[in-house]
Design a protein around this motif. Structure first.
Motif, PDB file in Angstrom:
ATOM      1  N   SER A  32      65.517  45.651   3.347  1.00  0.00           N
ATOM      2  CA  SER A  32      64.537  44.633   2.967  1.00  0.00           C
ATOM      3  C   SER A  32      64.193  44.798   1.496  1.00  0.00           C
ATOM      4  CB  SER A  32      63.261  44.768   3.816  1.00  0.00           C
ATOM      5  OG  SER A  32      62.463  45.852   3.351  1.00  0.00           O
ATOM      6  N   GLY A  33      63.325  43.931   1.026  1.00  0.00           N
ATOM      7  CA  GLY A  33      62.860  44.013  -0.344  1.00  0.00           C
ATOM      8  C   GLY A  33      61.886  45.143  -0.577  1.00  0.00           C
ATOM      9  N   GLN A  34      61.637  45.942   0.452  1.00  0.00           N
ATOM     10  CA  GLN A  34      60.744  47.102   0.321  1.00  0.00           C
ATOM     11  C   GLN A  34      61.545  48.409   0.317  1.00  0.00           C
ATOM     12  OE1 GLN A  34      57.485  46.255  -0.093  1.00  0.00           O
ATOM     13  NE2 GLN A  34      58.319  44.178   0.053  1.00  0.00           N
ATOM     14  N   SER A  35      62.799  48.346  -0.058  1.00  0.00           N
ATOM     15  CA  SER A  35      63.647  49.536   0.000  1.00  0.00           C
ATOM     16  C   SER A  35      63.310  50.508  -1.126  1.00  0.00           C
ATOM     17  CB  SER A  35      65.123  49.136  -0.100  1.00  0.00           C
ATOM     18  OG  SER A  35      65.437  48.746  -1.425  1.00  0.00           O
ATOM     19  N   GLY A  36      63.834  51.716  -0.984  1.00  0.00           N
ATOM     20  CA  GLY A  36      63.621  52.723  -2.014  1.00  0.00           C
ATOM     21  C   GLY A  36      64.237  52.337  -3.344  1.00  0.00           C
ATOM     22  N   THR A  37      65.317  51.564  -3.317  1.00  0.00           N
ATOM     23  CA  THR A  37      65.940  51.129  -4.562  1.00  0.00           C
ATOM     24  C   THR A  37      65.009  50.221  -5.349  1.00  0.00           C
ATOM     25  OG1 THR A  37      68.126  51.278  -3.538  1.00  0.00           O
ATOM     26  CG2 THR A  37      67.952  49.993  -5.565  1.00  0.00           C
ATOM     27  N   VAL A  38      64.261  49.379  -4.664  1.00  0.00           N
ATOM     28  CA  VAL A  38      63.305  48.504  -5.346  1.00  0.00           C
ATOM     29  C   VAL A  38      62.209  49.334  -6.011  1.00  0.00           C
ATOM     30  CG1 VAL A  38      61.641  46.636  -5.046  1.00  0.00           C
ATOM     31  CG2 VAL A  38      63.791  46.599  -3.769  1.00  0.00           C
ATOM     32  N   THR A  39      61.693  50.311  -5.286  1.00  0.00           N
ATOM     33  CA  THR A  39      60.695  51.211  -5.867  1.00  0.00           C
ATOM     34  C   THR A  39      61.257  51.912  -7.092  1.00  0.00           C
ATOM     35  OG1 THR A  39      59.720  51.583  -3.682  1.00  0.00           O
ATOM     36  CG2 THR A  39      59.201  53.188  -5.402  1.00  0.00           C
ATOM     37  N   ARG A  40      62.494  52.356  -6.992  1.00  0.00           N
ATOM     38  CA  ARG A  40      63.147  53.045  -8.112  1.00  0.00           C
ATOM     39  C   ARG A  40      63.279  52.118  -9.312  1.00  0.00           C
ATOM     40  NH1 ARG A  40      67.516  54.237  -5.416  1.00  0.00           N
ATOM     41  NH2 ARG A  40      66.625  56.145  -4.542  1.00  0.00           N
ATOM     42  N   LEU A  41      63.708  50.892  -9.085  1.00  0.00           N
ATOM     43  CA  LEU A  41      63.847  49.934 -10.184  1.00  0.00           C
ATOM     44  C   LEU A  41      62.510  49.673 -10.870  1.00  0.00           C
ATOM     45  CD1 LEU A  41      66.299  47.334  -8.592  1.00  0.00           C
ATOM     46  CD2 LEU A  41      66.699  48.605 -10.719  1.00  0.00           C
ATOM     47  N   ARG A  42      61.464  49.526 -10.092  1.00  0.00           N
ATOM     48  CA  ARG A  42      60.152  49.252 -10.684  1.00  0.00           C
ATOM     49  C   ARG A  42      59.610  50.450 -11.449  1.00  0.00           C
ATOM     50  NH1 ARG A  42      58.298  45.757  -5.384  1.00  0.00           N
ATOM     51  NH2 ARG A  42      59.106  43.764  -6.175  1.00  0.00           N
ATOM     52  N   THR A  43      60.008  51.637 -11.035  1.00  0.00           N
ATOM     53  CA  THR A  43      59.598  52.841 -11.752  1.00  0.00           C
ATOM     54  C   THR A  43      60.364  52.978 -13.062  1.00  0.00           C
ATOM     55  OG1 THR A  43      59.085  53.982  -9.678  1.00  0.00           O
ATOM     56  CG2 THR A  43      59.412  55.353 -11.627  1.00  0.00           C
ATOM     57  N   VAL A  44      61.668  52.787 -13.004  1.00  0.00           N
ATOM     58  CA  VAL A  44      62.516  53.001 -14.174  1.00  0.00           C
ATOM     59  C   VAL A  44      62.355  51.882 -15.203  1.00  0.00           C
ATOM     60  CG1 VAL A  44      64.921  53.202 -14.936  1.00  0.00           C
ATOM     61  CG2 VAL A  44      64.173  54.355 -12.856  1.00  0.00           C
ATOM     62  N   LEU A  45      62.142  50.652 -14.739  1.00  0.00           N
ATOM     63  CA  LEU A  45      62.027  49.491 -15.635  1.00  0.00           C
ATOM     64  C   LEU A  45      60.615  48.904 -15.530  1.00  0.00           C
ATOM     65  CD1 LEU A  45      65.403  47.762 -14.642  1.00  0.00           C
ATOM     66  CD2 LEU A  45      65.026  49.439 -16.473  1.00  0.00           C
ATOM     67  N   PRO A  46      59.606  49.612 -16.029  1.00  0.00           N
ATOM     68  CA  PRO A  46      58.220  49.187 -15.794  1.00  0.00           C
ATOM     69  C   PRO A  46      57.833  47.880 -16.479  1.00  0.00           C
ATOM     70  CG  PRO A  46      58.280  50.989 -17.372  1.00  0.00           C
ATOM     71  CD  PRO A  46      59.671  50.856 -16.836  1.00  0.00           C
ATOM     72  N   GLU A  47      58.568  47.489 -17.522  1.00  0.00           N
ATOM     73  CA  GLU A  47      58.238  46.255 -18.232  1.00  0.00           C
ATOM     74  C   GLU A  47      59.077  45.069 -17.770  1.00  0.00           C
ATOM     75  OE1 GLU A  47      55.660  45.943 -20.295  1.00  0.00           O
ATOM     76  OE2 GLU A  47      55.200  48.032 -19.828  1.00  0.00           O
ATOM     77  N   ALA A  48      59.929  45.291 -16.782  1.00  0.00           N
ATOM     78  CA  ALA A  48      60.705  44.193 -16.205  1.00  0.00           C
ATOM     79  C   ALA A  48      60.018  43.683 -14.947  1.00  0.00           C
ATOM     80  CB  ALA A  48      62.116  44.655 -15.864  1.00  0.00           C
ATOM     81  N   ARG A  49      60.310  42.473 -14.580  1.00  0.00           N
ATOM     82  CA  ARG A  49      59.796  41.883 -13.341  1.00  0.00           C
ATOM     83  C   ARG A  49      60.893  42.001 -12.285  1.00  0.00           C
ATOM     84  NH1 ARG A  49      59.775  36.171 -11.743  1.00  0.00           N
ATOM     85  NH2 ARG A  49      58.317  35.898 -10.000  1.00  0.00           N
ATOM     86  N   ILE A  50      60.656  42.813 -11.283  1.00  0.00           N
ATOM     87  CA  ILE A  50      61.649  43.045 -10.230  1.00  0.00           C
ATOM     88  C   ILE A  50      61.292  42.192  -9.018  1.00  0.00           C
ATOM     89  CG2 ILE A  50      62.837  44.773  -8.850  1.00  0.00           C
ATOM     90  CD1 ILE A  50      62.995  45.283 -11.873  1.00  0.00           C
ATOM     91  N   ILE A  51      62.184  41.307  -8.641  1.00  0.00           N
ATOM     92  CA  ILE A  51      61.971  40.501  -7.444  1.00  0.00           C
ATOM     93  C   ILE A  51      63.034  40.882  -6.412  1.00  0.00           C
ATOM     94  CG2 ILE A  51      60.830  38.587  -8.625  1.00  0.00           C
ATOM     95  CD1 ILE A  51      63.448  37.076  -8.610  1.00  0.00           C
TER      96      ILE A  51
END
Length: 340
Positions: free
Chosen positions: A27-46
């Motif tokens: 789902s969109g709540q996967s660990g990869t999404v969390t990782r992306l939001r951590t690594v790219l804090p100024e990007a908008r991750i959908i």
């Protein structure tokens, strides 16, 4: 998450939208999404939860792309199969399940399945029957449709060398030139993400921004713990202390290339160099390796080497000298330069 590997990079994809396409039973709540939001804090991750039926999933993704105009799409496994078909966008496909129906049959992905991550609709299970497998086969067989040369160069395929679920690198390579092997399994962890996906994100972001980083060339012999004539399978094969740490530090700030001897009558030198870089540098060396016996012709900002090439086209740092005895000395030097 293994936070000893994860770092934030606020400058990467800053102000941009990144679409993540999850894999089967995720789902969109996967660990990869969390990782992306951590690594790219100024990007908008959908990261939308995808419908179980593939036609509905593709419709949702195309609608999302039309509305959001993502600067980058990252798809993993089944999501890589979907992302491959989203023409006109920069994309990274991680272990893409381009033959998803065969994968489902081979790995028992039929019958009652449980979602691995929470979904916004609260649904926890779903059922995969023959009809649904057929739907997946139909959609997956549309891969490569409408692909042209321009679009093919906007897609990177990343393939784990320990992936025991999906093996589509050969199929991908028949249609795309940028197929890269990384150290990792089918499911990415923090380490494999940071060492493989992040460098590719940096390459894409640099290209999108027209960003020119200072160039550093590293002679392969400077990376060895001892100094045989060339990398080999025996003694001298291990990287020098802190070499890999230095590479990770440098690629965050510079455009780094690795310089190896050009093929001559001793062709094993070429093969061993490629194998050594694949083992100890991996993804950052892909497309960033230069084979030459004329280093003095390399034009750039810095050249780190043990041998003397008499380069006048780059500032030469002699590894092993009094000033640069170790790779920690190299790191300290470039820390003071601050990316210049």
């Amino acid at each position: 998450m293994e936070n000893q590997y994860v770092k934030q990079f606020p400058e990467l994809m800053k102000g941009k939208t990144v679409l993540y396409v999850h894999g089967f039973a995720s789902s969109g709540q996967s660990g990869t999404v969390t990782r992306l939001r951590t690594v790219l804090p100024e990007a908008r991750i959908i990261a939308p939860d995808l419908p179980v039926h593939p036609e509905e999933a593709m419709a949702l993704l195309r609608q999302t792309c039309e509305q959001e105009k993502p600067s980058l799409i990252i798809g993993t496994s089944m999501g890589g199969m979907y992302a491959e078909q989203l023409r006109g966008y920069d994309r990274i496909l991680c272990n893409p399940a381009l033959q998803i129906a065969d994968t489902m049959a081979a790995h028992g992905m039929t019958g009652t399945q449980t979602f691995q991550n929470p979904r916004q609709d609260g649904v926890q299970t779903f059922y995969v029957d023959k009809a649904l497998v057929k739907e997946y086969r139909t959609v997956s067989e549309r891969r490569f449709e409408g692909l042209d040369e321009e679009d093919s160069r906007r897609v990177y395929g990343l393939f784990g060398d320990k992936d025991d679920q999906v093996d589509t690198m050969g199929l991908f390579s028949e249609h795309y030139p940028q197929a890269v092997s990384f150290h990792g399994e089918h499911r990415m962890d923090d380490r494999s993400f940071m060492h493989s996906v992040l460098p590719v994100i940096r390459w894409i972001d640099d290209r999108q921004e027209g960003r020119d980083r200072p160039i550093i060339y590293i002679g392969i012999e400077a990376g060895l713990s001892s100094l045989p004539p060339a990398p080999s399978k025996g003694r001298g094969n291990e990287p020098a202390s802190s070499f890999q740490k230095a590479v990770r530090f440098l690629i965050e700030r510079y455009q780094v290339y690795f310089v190896c001897p050009a093929p001559t009558s001793t062709s094993h030198v070429y093969a061993d160099s490629v194998a050594w870089l694949q083992e100890y540098v991996n993804v950052p060396a892909w497309g960033h390796t230069i084979f030459t016996n004329q280093r003095h012709l390399l034009y750039g900002d810095y050249l780190i080497e043990r041998q003397d090439s008499h380069s006048e086209l780059a500032t030469r740092l002699e590894f092993g000298s009094d000033q640069f005895k170790t790779w920690e000395d190299i790191i300290s030097y470039f820390e003071l330069l601050g990316g210049q």
